[in-house]
Motif scaffolding. Structure first.
Motif: not given
Length: 274
Positions: A36-45, A242-252
């Motif tokens: 969930d990179n678009a909303r990271a970091p979680y630590g301070p939340r 099989a391994v799949q990767f997803y992100t909520t932010d920029s794939t690049e």
């Protein structure tokens, strides 16, 4: 058989260090990683925000046919796991399971200390939750746990500054703070999946006799044990490697950073989580 991958969730890249150990230990299974990179970091939340974000991601992984989801994120495990397990799971899908990284770690760490003093290096959110103190007390009531929040460590890693001389300042400061809290700490846990990338620097500021532990291997071995105890869940997880990767932010951006954590290049897909 329809693919039913093991879901691995993290707020960003760090959980890839856990996934890497899963694949090394249990290569036959299918895995689906969500960062969930678009909303990271979680630590301070706040607890409420981390819980809400984590639940949204768990629901998405369930929708991708994952019968088992691992929260490979200490902050999510500390702030959201218990509520999801006890309140949400019975309503969403009582046959599925959500596991975290804190309990399997504390099940092992107390057995590795001779002095009965353990140090925890973690994000501010994980430290504030007190989860490591609570869970260690359950298994090893005679073990003292000392914590040190390291708010600068994740930004250093995610900005590729973990090998810089500037990183030494913060690593030395936090390690010395931790050691000063207990006079006989002989085991230190890196309670954040980003921190293994700082391991060489951390080691430099620890006495040689102090054990320095990362979570990946511990959690992977715990999953092996979990499957032995729960064959009904093991049989639901598909095995095509099989391994799949997803992100909520920029794939690049994700793919560039992911190689650092995962150890090899990957290609991710973008997803919106609400």
């Amino acid at each position: 058989m329809k693919q039913q991958p093991i879901g691995v969730f993290d707020s960003g890249y760090g959980g890839l260090t856990i996934l890497k150990e899963f694949i090394h230990t249990l290569p036959q299974y299918d895995y689906l990683y969500l960062g969930d990179n678009a909303r990271a970091p979680y630590g301070p939340r706040s607890f409420e925000t981390v819980y809400r974000y984590t639940l949204q991601c768990v629901k998405w992984l369930f929708a991708q046919n994952c019968p088992l989801v691992i929260l490979a994120c200490n902050t999510a495990s500390a702030k959201a796991l218990r509520t999801i397990q006890q309140v949400d799971l019975p309503v969403i899908n009582p046959e599925n399971r959500v596991l975290g990284v804190i309990r399997p770690t504390t099940e092992k760490i107390g057995a590795l200390t001779a002095t009965k003093e353990v140090g925890i290096l973690a994000t501010a959110g994980t430290v504030l939750s007190g989860s490591y103190l609570i869970e260690t007390e359950k298994f090893y009531p005679d073990v003292k746990v000392y914590q040190e929040a390291c708010p600068m460590w994740v930004p250093l890693v995610e900005n590729n500054e973990y090998e810089s001389s500037g990183a030494d300042y913060f690593v030395e400061k936090n390690v010395k703070n931790l050691l000063a809290k207990g006079g006989h700490i002989d085991t230190v846990l890196l309670a954040c999946t980003h921190y293994p990338l700082l391991k060489d620097k951390i080691r430099k500021y620890l006495p040689d006799e102090v054990n320095l532990l990362s979570q990946g291997e511990i959690v992977a071995n715990s999953l092996v044990d979990y499957f032995k105890r729960h064959p009904e869940m093991e049989s639901r997880c598909s095995k095509q490697g099989a391994v799949q990767f997803y992100t909520t932010d920029s794939t690049e951006d994700f793919d560039t950073h992911a190689a650092t954590f995962f150890g090899k290049s990957i290609r991710s897909e973008h997803v919106n989580i609400e």
